[in-house]
Structure formats: C-alpha cells, structure tokens
Design an enzyme around this catalytic site. Structure first.
Site, short mmCIF file in Angstrom:
data_model
loop_
_atom_site.label_atom_id
_atom_site.label_comp_id
_atom_site.label_asym_id
_atom_site.label_seq_id
_atom_site.Cartn_x
_atom_site.Cartn_y
_atom_site.Cartn_z
CB THR A 13 -9.17 3.09 -66.94
OG1 THR A 13 -10.52 2.96 -66.69
CG2 THR A 13 -8.25 2.20 -66.26
CD GLU A 52 -16.77 -1.08 -61.19
OE1 GLU A 52 -16.13 -0.33 -62.09
OE2 GLU A 52 -17.81 -1.09 -60.85
CG PHE A 53 -20.87 -5.42 -63.42
CD1 PHE A 53 -20.15 -6.59 -62.87
CD2 PHE A 53 -20.85 -5.22 -64.65
CE1 PHE A 53 -19.75 -7.56 -63.89
CE2 PHE A 53 -20.38 -5.92 -65.57
CZ PHE A 53 -19.73 -7.02 -65.29
CB CYS A 86 -19.06 4.49 -65.64
SG CYS A 86 -18.25 4.16 -63.98
C1 UDX Z 1 -22.88 2.84 -63.98
C2 UDX Z 1 -23.31 1.36 -64.08
O1 UDX Z 1 -24.45 1.25 -63.70
C3 UDX Z 1 -22.55 0.47 -63.21
O2 UDX Z 1 -22.79 -0.95 -63.38
C4 UDX Z 1 -20.90 0.40 -63.72
O3 UDX Z 1 -20.14 -0.35 -62.70
C5 UDX Z 1 -20.50 1.94 -63.44
O4 UDX Z 1 -21.08 2.91 -64.41
P1 UDX Z 1 -22.90 4.75 -62.29
O5 UDX Z 1 -22.02 5.58 -63.16
O6 UDX Z 1 -22.50 5.07 -60.84
O7 UDX Z 1 -22.84 3.15 -62.74
O8 UDX Z 1 -24.32 5.26 -62.58
P2 UDX Z 1 -25.86 4.95 -63.07
O9 UDX Z 1 -26.95 4.52 -61.81
O10 UDX Z 1 -25.60 3.57 -63.66
O11 UDX Z 1 -26.61 6.09 -63.82
C6 UDX Z 1 -25.66 6.56 -64.98
C7 UDX Z 1 -26.11 7.55 -65.65
O12 UDX Z 1 -27.56 7.35 -66.19
C8 UDX Z 1 -26.43 8.66 -64.60
O13 UDX Z 1 -26.27 10.11 -65.25
C9 UDX Z 1 -28.01 8.82 -64.31
O14 UDX Z 1 -28.89 9.90 -64.10
C10 UDX Z 1 -28.54 8.09 -65.90
N1 UDX Z 1 -29.62 7.37 -65.78
C11 UDX Z 1 -29.99 6.06 -64.98
C12 UDX Z 1 -30.70 7.92 -66.61
O15 UDX Z 1 -30.61 8.77 -67.12
N2 UDX Z 1 -32.23 7.16 -66.47
C13 UDX Z 1 -32.20 5.89 -66.28
O16 UDX Z 1 -33.24 5.37 -66.11
C14 UDX Z 1 -30.96 5.40 -65.07
#
Ligand code: UDX
Length: 439
Positions: free
Chosen positions: A86, A151-152, A263
């Site tokens: 999506t 989903e999460f 996401c």
């Molecule tokens: C996210 C959500 O966590 C998940 O629940 C959802 O289903 C999909 O989107 P994801 O995109 O895989 O998961 O990555 P995530 O680990 O959440 O990190 C997202 C972004 O935030 C990354 O760029 C990461 O580097 C950044 N981040 C994360 C930070 O900059 N600081 C943090 O403390 C945590």
C-alpha cells in the site's frame, strides 16, 4: 484450517510462514512468478533473520506452498489474507489501495464457501468497509466477511514479533468472522497473548496510532538531542533519566539521522491524509513529518561543517546504508539523502553495509563498494556511521586508524563512548553530546 496469503513481501511471507508454523495449511500467492519460483526452491528473497528456517521446516512438513494461482489457493481456504503493498501515492500523502482492492475483486469472484477476507496490509481507516462493498459489487452472491488484522512486525525481528507479539488486533463486524479469527490466533491466545477484538475501523486506526506514536517519540528524542548539544547536556543520560519513568520507557528513545523504512514515513503521511479528509487537525503528526524531513536533510551539511572546505576533495566512508540494523532494506534510509548530497559537494564516497549492498548498488552511482569496514575506511578523510549494525559497535579503532587518512568520525547512531574514540586518535562527533576533538 486452510489459509491463503496474497503477497509475499515482508508482511505476507512472514505471516504465511508463521501461520504454517502454527500448523495451518498455508498457500502464499504472488503474481511475481520469479519470486514464487525462488520461494519454491527454498530461496528467501528478503533478509529476515529466522525466516528461512521457519519456511524450510513447513515446506518439509508440506503445509506451506507457494503459487502464482489465486484460484487454487482461495477456493478451499477459510481465511484469505491480503498482504499486498500500500505504497504512498506519488506526490501525495494517501496510501495507494489499488492492489488491495484488485486482490479483493479477484477473491470475491473465486470464493466458493463462507470465507473471511483479512486485510493484513496497513490501510487507511474505513478501507475494510470499502473493500466489502467492492467485493459485493464484483460478486453479489459471495459469502464472506472482511476483517482487519494489522501487523506490528519490525523488519529484522519480524518472525519473533509475529510469534511473540504484545497483542493481536482483530477488527471484525460479525460473530462468524470473529470465530474464524479467534481460531487462527488460538496458538497465541492459548499462551496468553492478549487479543484485542474490535471493529475493523478501530483496528485500522490502532495500527496508525501505534506507528505515528513511535515516529513521534523518535522525532521528540531527536529534538531533545539537538537541545542537549546546545546546552551541553548528554542525550544518553537525559534519555535514560527521563525514560526510566515507567510512563515514558526507554524504547524508541534513541536519536538518529531521522526515521526511515517503508512504514513510519508512509504511515505518518497516510494518517495526515486521513485526518485531512475528515477535517480533524493532527498538527503534532504533521510536525513529526516536517521535523524528520528537516533532520534528514541536515545530516550532510553537518558532516560538511566538520570537514570544512576540505569536503570538496575528501573521501568519506559511509558505514551503513540500511534504514536500520538487521535489515537489507534501504527504503527511505538516511543514506538516500546523505550520499548524493555529499557527492554534490565534491566528496567521493565509499560504502560498507553488512546486508544492504545489493540494494545499494542498484540505487547509488559513483560509489566505491567495499567488503568490510576497513577497506571502506582506506584513505578516508572521515568515517560516517548511519546504521546501528552491531558489527560497527565492535569496530577495531587501532585497525581503523591504520586505514584512514583523516581523523574524523561522525556517528549518527551514538554507537561509541567519546573517550574511547578520542583515545584511539580520532575526533568524534555524535548526537546530543559534545563533539570531541583530538587531545
Ligand atoms: C515499524 C514498527 O516498529 C512496526 O511495528 C511496524 O509494523 C512497521 O514499522 P520498522 O519500520 O521495521 O517497524 O522499523 P523500526 O525498528 O520501528 O524503526 C523505524 C525507524 O525508526 C528506523 O529508521 C530506525 O532507525 C528509527 N529509530 C527507531 C530511531 O531512530 N530511534 C529509535 O530509538 C528507534
């Protein structure tokens, strides 16, 4: 129970594999014949720790198969999961639901007995209701319900997140659909994973609420890090001291180059678009998006400010192009802004990333691709960390010192203790902490 999963991307493949791990008969369907062929031969097209083992075990047991034929998968399935992309519509904030609705139409025409069609993809609030209408239009006699089951899963820990979730969210509008969904998730609810059973509309909003909140936390801690730099505080201690308050928590409280991935950037924009449609102000989320974009754009100038005019002729080693550690995904990664911006300033770029090099080669040009940290750092004037890979945390500074030409390390993930870096003979620039020049 038989399940069909449409879409074999990060979400569909992990979900299908994990449902087969629970013992259900699962067929994963994708239009991409190449992808299906590689899955049928046991090759997993995405980097997801633990996924290969789950797929191999279920294929061995015979209750996980892959196909390009939707008919065979749908006609004896009690539940059909839609896990197609999506993406954000080009130039807009809205999520593009073309693939979701097309999958629904096809399923409607193939249903032969009562089926629950489950939207697993992240979709704007109200999509389940729209899909129901579209499916009835495609086949008025089809016996089905539409459920929402967001989903999460985090990339890099998706299998673990699926098998050990904090909760399962189920959006249903009929007792029959609820019964099917409760059966599907019985393996988790039996081990006391909470099921949140609500309407599809609330389930859709739960997903956006969670992602936008997490994105907001990151935007917030990034701005606190900037404030730490201005007043001479230390973000690690500030985040720890504040985060130990159980109402705040320590997770998603680490500064970085700005959030990326497939996401957060997409879901924050989709939430804004949805709110705009319903004329509800969501200025906080709008500011999260603006602040994040500003932060991403500010990374290269921050590097240039340390190197000064020398940046024009400098060689800069980039450690990490994945949008975060433990994934090969570079979608909306900080590197997408940083590398071209530094090249435009005249710098030459070398790159090492433990998993994302292949995607990187297809995306960036005029980059020296290296097989490890130290070959990337060879004759570099500066070393820049963009991704928090564990492999970078254990860097051998003495070995690095021998490889580099300059003495500058810029760390956008705060992987190191400043004293260790300076003792090794480098100046060290990180986030939310004082920069440390050579003694
Ligand atoms: C996210 C959500 O966590 C998940 O629940 C959802 O289903 C999909 O989107 P994801 O995109 O895989 O998961 O990555 P995530 O680990 O959440 O990190 C997202 C972004 O935030 C990354 O760029 C990461 O580097 C950044 N981040 C994360 C930070 O900059 N600081 C943090 O403390 C945590």
């Amino acid at each position: 129970m038989k399940i069909a999963v449409i879409g074999t991307g990060y979400v569909g493949l992990v979900s299908g594999a994990c449902f087969s791990h629970f013992g259900f008969d699962v067929v994963c369907v994708d239009q991409d014949a190449k992808k299906i062929a590689s899955l049928e031969s046991g090759i997993i097209p995405i980097y997801e720790p633990g996924l290969e083992a789950v797929v191999a075990r279920s294929r061995q047991k015979g209750n996980l198969t892959f196909s390009t034929e939707l008919a065979g998968a749908v006609n004896d399935a009690q539940a059909v999961f839609i896990a197609v992309g999506t993406p954000t519509k080009a130039g807009e904030d809205q999520a593009d639901l073309t693939y979701v609705f097309e999958a629904g139409r096809q399923v409607a025409r193939l249903i032969t007995s009562y089926t629950v069609v489950v939207i697993k993809s992240t979709v704007p609030v109200g999509t389940a209701n729209k899909l129901r209408a579209i499916m009835l239009e495609a086949n008025p006699s089809a016996q089905f319900d539409v459920a929402s089951n967001p989903e999460f899963l985090r990339e890099g820990s998706a299998v673990d997140d699926f098998l050990h979730p904090d909760r399962v969210v189920i959006g249903v509008n009929s007792p029959e659909a609820e019964k099917v969904m409760r059966n599907l998730y019985q393996p988790l609810s039996a081990s006391s994973v909470p099921l949140v059973v609500t309407s599809s509309t609330s389930a859709e909003l739960i997903k956006y609420t969670a992602n936008c909140y997490l994105a907001m936390r990151i935007g917030f801690v990034n701005q606190v890090a900037d404030l730490c730099e201005a007043v001479g505080a230390d973000i690690r201690e500030v985040a720890l001291g504040a985060g130990l308050d159980k109402r705040i928590g320590l997770h998603y409280f680490a500064p970085g180059p700005g959030f990326g991935g497939s996401c957060f950037p997409k879901d924050t924009r989709a939430m804004i678009a949805m709110a705009r449609e319903h004329k509800v102000p969501v200025s906080i989320i709008e500011d999260v998006v603006v602040a994040n974009e500003r932060r991403r754009v500010a990374v290269a100038p921050r590097i240039a400010a340390v190197l000064g005019v020398a940046v024009q002729k400098s060689k800069i080693a980039i450690l990490g192009i994945a949008f975060k550690a433990d994934t090969d995904d570079i979608r909306d990664a900080a590197a997408l802004e940083v590398i071209p911006a530094l090249q435009a300033m005249g710098a030459t770029i070398s790159v090492f990333d433990p998993a994302a090099m292949e995607h990187g080669r297809k995306t960036f040009s005029n980059v020296e691709w290296c097989n490890d940290i130290y070959s990337a750092a060879q004759n570099a004037d500066a070393v820049v960390v963009l991704t928090e890979w564990n492999e970078f945390r254990g860097i051998d500074f003495a070995k690095l010192k021998k490889a580099v030409r300059g003495t500058v390390i810029l760390d956008f993930r705060n992987l190191y203790l400043p004293d260790d870096v300076v003792k090794a003979g480098f100046s060290y620039h990180s986030l939310g902490r004082a920069s440390r020049s050579l003694l």
